[in-house]
Enzyme design. Structure first.
Site, short mmCIF file in Angstrom:
data_model
loop_
_atom_site.label_atom_id
_atom_site.label_comp_id
_atom_site.label_asym_id
_atom_site.label_seq_id
_atom_site.Cartn_x
_atom_site.Cartn_y
_atom_site.Cartn_z
N PHE A 57 -4.60 2.52 25.69
CA PHE A 57 -5.39 2.81 24.50
C PHE A 57 -6.11 1.54 24.09
CE2 PHE A 57 -6.16 3.00 19.92
CZ PHE A 57 -6.84 4.20 19.83
N LYS B 214 -4.76 -5.52 14.58
CA LYS B 214 -3.63 -4.99 13.81
C LYS B 214 -2.86 -6.00 12.95
CE LYS B 214 -2.78 -0.59 15.99
NZ LYS B 214 -3.39 -0.31 17.29
N ASP C 176 -5.62 -6.86 26.08
CA ASP C 176 -5.71 -6.17 24.80
C ASP C 176 -4.36 -6.36 24.10
OD1 ASP C 176 -5.75 -4.50 22.64
OD2 ASP C 176 -6.66 -2.80 23.68
C1 LIG Z 1 -4.69 0.19 17.78
C2 LIG Z 1 -5.19 -0.35 19.05
C3 LIG Z 1 -6.56 -0.52 19.29
C4 LIG Z 1 -7.61 -0.08 18.31
O1 LIG Z 1 -7.51 -0.73 17.09
P1 LIG Z 1 -8.28 -0.14 15.82
O2 LIG Z 1 -8.10 -1.21 14.78
O3 LIG Z 1 -7.62 1.15 15.46
O4 LIG Z 1 -9.69 0.06 16.20
C5 LIG Z 1 -6.95 -1.10 20.48
N1 LIG Z 1 -6.05 -1.47 21.39
C6 LIG Z 1 -4.73 -1.33 21.20
C7 LIG Z 1 -3.77 -1.81 22.25
C8 LIG Z 1 -4.25 -0.75 20.03
O5 LIG Z 1 -2.94 -0.57 19.86
#
Ligand SMILES: *Cc1c(COP(=O)(O)O)cnc(C)c1O
Length: 406
Positions: A145, A258, A229
């Site tokens: 994700f 986050k 990421d």
């Molecule tokens: C939550 C998340 C995102 C997206 O972050 P948003 O602030 O919701 O756009 C991207 N990569 C990872 C691994 C995430 O957990």
């Protein structure tokens, strides 16, 4: 503790009001009102033990006094001045974040998906700037994700997020953990490999041993960029600064968001000086990115993390949580399939046929908040300030819920 129940008095105005929200979320009829540390109260006065922390966001828990005063003080000074000028909290944050993480440069944005977008744009433009415009393809992984904007969505490897939004192009998805697939797909048309050191939304699945270091070596051979990421795993969540640190691998580009602002929206991309020319002035930016308010919040978060040794705390409390969850597996062998995760990002994996959303609902009614991740995992992503007693309380409630309902 006041135990919420499905029969808690409903809020008479809620249905009327919620009708005006775009219905893209599935929310229970609960309106959260305030929080303190790892406890939340809703508008009916029910108390919840919050082991979600805004999905790995509330690093310091709710209403941490140092974060509250940093935000209040900054709000009384200046919120945002656009990127036509520097602002002091942002300069200090860039210095602090790069010193802490060992990268040279930080680009600031407002969310995880924006950090991923920026990282992917940086990777592409790094090569086009060298006349290699054919080098545009990105390798990503099934179950990943990376966010919901078009570029990050194209990298996301789960059909439930992608379906209906195509064409989403330029990304090849490979099985997570399959190093041979990476090696055979990593050709000179690839600008970047993007990966999560632990699949977060995909079910809290840590990378298998040897995978990430193998990807690093393959990227080096092909001179492609490795993008980590760390939106969910970064800022100490896993018991190290980065999830990648568990694998002794350093990415070329890191996406953060986050937990960085402790609840105030902020994202960041980190890289070294060698990539500082990839996005020259005018090529990328964002109106709110690096604003003074979010920067002051992130500075406060980093300062508390460092002065109170919360990264180390995430490692030790994560080990405790994993052990407690292991106990649940022993006591409910037909209901619990396993435990996995790193630090304070842990999952209780439910046995086949047990729906995590159902268990989640029972746990919520019993006053404990968790999220589901992937098909079968209950995810724990508590504040790094969560206490061992709170972890025990949460697992005890889940123990009862599993005994009564699964
Ligand atoms: C939550 C998340 C995102 C997206 O972050 P948003 O602030 O919701 O756009 C991207 N990569 C990872 C691994 C995430 O957990």
């Amino acid at each position: 503790m006041a135990t919420p129940s499905p029969s808690a008095p409903s809020l008479p105005w809620l249905d009327q009001t919620a009708r005006h929200l775009y219905p893209n979320y599935r929310q229970p009829p609960i309106v959260m009102q305030r929080g303190q540390g790892s406890v939340l109260w809703d508008m009916n006065g029910n108390r919840y033990l919050d082991l979600v922390a805004g999905i790995a966001v509330a690093t310091l828990g709710h209403a941490h006094p140092k974060l509250v005063s940093a935000i209040a003080e900054q709000a009384g000074r200046i919120l945002q001045v656009s990127n036509h000028f520097y602002n002091e909290p942002n300069l200090r944050l860039a210095a602090e974040l790069t010193e802490w993480t060992g990268y040279d440069r930080a680009f600031f944005c407002n969310s995880g998906t924006e950090a991923v977008e920026a990282a992917l744009k940086l990777a592409r433009r790094h090569f086009t700037a060298q006349g290699q415009s054919e080098r545009y393809r990105v390798l990503a992984f099934d179950g990943s994700f990376h966010g919901r904007t078009m570029g990050a969505l194209a990298a996301t490897g789960q059909s439930k997020y992608r379906d209906g939004f195509g064409p989403l192009v330029g990304v090849t998805h490979l099985p997570y953990g399959d190093l041979a697939a990476v090696e055979s797909n990593l050709k000179t048309d690839v600008c970047a490999v993007i990966l999560e050191p632990v699949l977060g939304e995909g079910g809290v699945i840590p990378a298998p041993p040897g995978f990430i270091s193998g990807v690093r070596a393959a990227c080096d051979r092909c001179q492609a960029l490795l993008v980590a990421d760390e939106v969910q795993t970064g800022v100490g969540r896993t018991g190290r600064i980065f999830g990648m640190d568990h694998y002794q691998v350093r990415a070329d580009v890191v996406a953060l968001a986050k937990g960085l602002g402790g609840g105030v929206p902020i994202g960041a991309v980190l890289c070294d000086e060698s990539l500082a020319g990839a996005l020259p002035p005018g090529s990328h930016g964002t109106t709110f990115g690096g604003n003074a308010l979010a920067s002051a919040a992130a500075l406060a978060v980093l300062s508390v993390i460092r002065s109170e040794h919360l990264v180390e705390a995430a490692a030790s409390k994560g080990a405790l949580l994993a052990e407690l969850l292991g106990g649940l597996k022993e006591r409910h062998p037909t209901r619990v399939a396993g435990v996995r995760g790193l630090g304070l990002l842990q999952a209780l994996v439910l046995a086949e046929g047990i729906d995590p959303t159902t268990i989640l609902g029972y746990a919520r009614n019993a006053g404990v908040l968790l999220t589901a991740a992937g098909k079968s995992a209950l995810r724990f992503s508590p504040a790094l300030t969560v206490t061992p007693e709170e972890l025990r309380e949460g697992v005890n409630v889940l123990d009862r819920v599993l005994g009564e309902n699964a």
